[in-house]
Scaffold this motif. Structure first.
Motif, PDB file in Angstrom:
ATOM      1  N   VAL A 121     -30.549  23.960   0.024  1.00  0.00           N
ATOM      2  CA  VAL A 121     -29.815  22.704  -0.142  1.00  0.00           C
ATOM      3  C   VAL A 121     -29.967  21.860   1.125  1.00  0.00           C
ATOM      4  N   HIS A 122     -30.384  20.608   0.956  1.00  0.00           N
ATOM      5  CA  HIS A 122     -30.579  19.706   2.093  1.00  0.00           C
ATOM      6  C   HIS A 122     -29.244  19.451   2.798  1.00  0.00           C
ATOM      7  N   THR A 152     -27.140  16.808   1.242  1.00  0.00           N
ATOM      8  CA  THR A 152     -26.545  17.237  -0.029  1.00  0.00           C
ATOM      9  C   THR A 152     -25.313  18.089   0.239  1.00  0.00           C
ATOM     10  N   GLU A 160     -22.530  15.795   1.460  1.00  0.00           N
ATOM     11  CA  GLU A 160     -22.005  15.015   0.331  1.00  0.00           C
ATOM     12  C   GLU A 160     -21.121  15.875  -0.562  1.00  0.00           C
ATOM     13  N   PHE A 161     -21.593  17.083  -0.864  1.00  0.00           N
ATOM     14  CA  PHE A 161     -20.824  17.974  -1.732  1.00  0.00           C
ATOM     15  C   PHE A 161     -19.469  18.312  -1.116  1.00  0.00           C
ATOM     16  N   LEU A 213     -24.488  24.684  -7.219  1.00  0.00           N
ATOM     17  CA  LEU A 213     -24.939  23.507  -6.480  1.00  0.00           C
ATOM     18  C   LEU A 213     -26.452  23.568  -6.300  1.00  0.00           C
TER      19      LEU A 213
END
Length: 195
Positions: A149-150, A153, A156-157, A195
Motif C-alpha cells: 500500500v502506497h 493511500t 488517506e485511509f 485495503l
C-alpha cells in the motif's frame, strides 16, 4: 515564482521549512514513478459499455483529460512531499515515545509503527501519533496493512472518514479517530485486511 510569506507560515506550522527540500522530494517521487501517468478508468471498457455510459450521461468516457491527469500527478507529488518533509526520524520517534531507538527498530520489524523508507532513512508519518504517543491500539491494526500500500493511500485511509465507522452521534470517523475513541479494534482490523 516565490512563496508568499503566508504560504510559508502554513508550511512551517506543518514542520516544513524548506521549499527547496519540498521540491526535491516531489521531483524524486515523479522521477521514481517512471513518468507514468494515472491510467484512465475507461481504458478497459468495450464499445458497448462506452455507448451505455454516454447514454446515461457519464463524462470522460471517450478519452483522457490530460490536464486533469497532470493536476492529479502534481497534487500527488505535493502530498507526498509534505508527508515526507513533515515525518519524524527514528531518533525523534524514540524521544516522543520515551523509548530507545532499538525499540523503534523492533516496532518497525513487528509492523507496529508505520514507516517509510526514504533514501537511507526510515521516516514516520505524523498521522500515527497523538499527544506525544502512538495512537491507541494502532499497533494492533498496522501489522494487517498490506506492505504494498502506497504511503499516501495509507495516510488517506487512516485519516479520512470511513463509511463503516460511525461515532456515537452517527458521524463518520476516520480509523485514527475510531481508535482514539476506544471503539472496536476488531471491526477496524476487518476493514484493513481489505485495503
Amino acid at each position: 515564482m516565490f512563496a508568499r510569506e503566508e504560504d510559508m507560515e502554513v508550511l512551517r506550522k506543518h514542520g516544513i521549512t524548506s521549499i527547496q527540500h519540498l521540491a526535491s522530494i516531489a521531483a524524486d517521487l515523479l522521477r521514481n514513478s517512471g513518468g507514468n501517468r494515472a491510467s484512465h478508468p475507461s481504458a478497459g471498457l468495450s464499445q458497448e459499455d462506452r455507448a451505455f455510459f454516454r447514454r446515461v450521461g457519464a463524462h470522460g468516457v471517450d478519452g483522457v483529460d490530460k490536464d486533469a491527469v497532470d493536476k492529479l500527478n502534481r497534487d500527488m507529488a505535493t502530498e507526498y512531499a509534505i508527508l515526507i518533509e513533515s515525518a519524524l526520524t527514528s531518533d525523534q520517534v524514540a524521544r516522543k515515545l520515551g523509548v530507545s531507538t532499538s525499540r523503534v527498530r523492533q516496532r518497525i520489524l513487528n509492523s507496529t509503527l508505520y514507516s517509510i523508507k526514504y533514501g537511507p532513512r526510515r521516516l514516520f508519518p505524523l498521522w500515527q501519533f497523538s499527544e506525544g504517543r502512538a495512537v491507541r491500539h494502532l499497533e494492533d491494526v498496522l501489522p494487517l496493512l498490506d506492505k504494498s500500500v502506497h504511503p499516501l493511500t495509507a495516510q488517506e485511509f487512516f485519516t479520512s472518514p470511513h463509511s463503516d465507522l460511525e461515532g456515537p452521534r452517527g458521524e463518520l470517523c476516520s480509523p485514527i479517530q475510531w481508535l482514539e475513541m476506544g471503539h472496536d479494534v476488531e471491526k477496524l482490523k476487518h476493514i484493513v485486511r481489505f485495503l
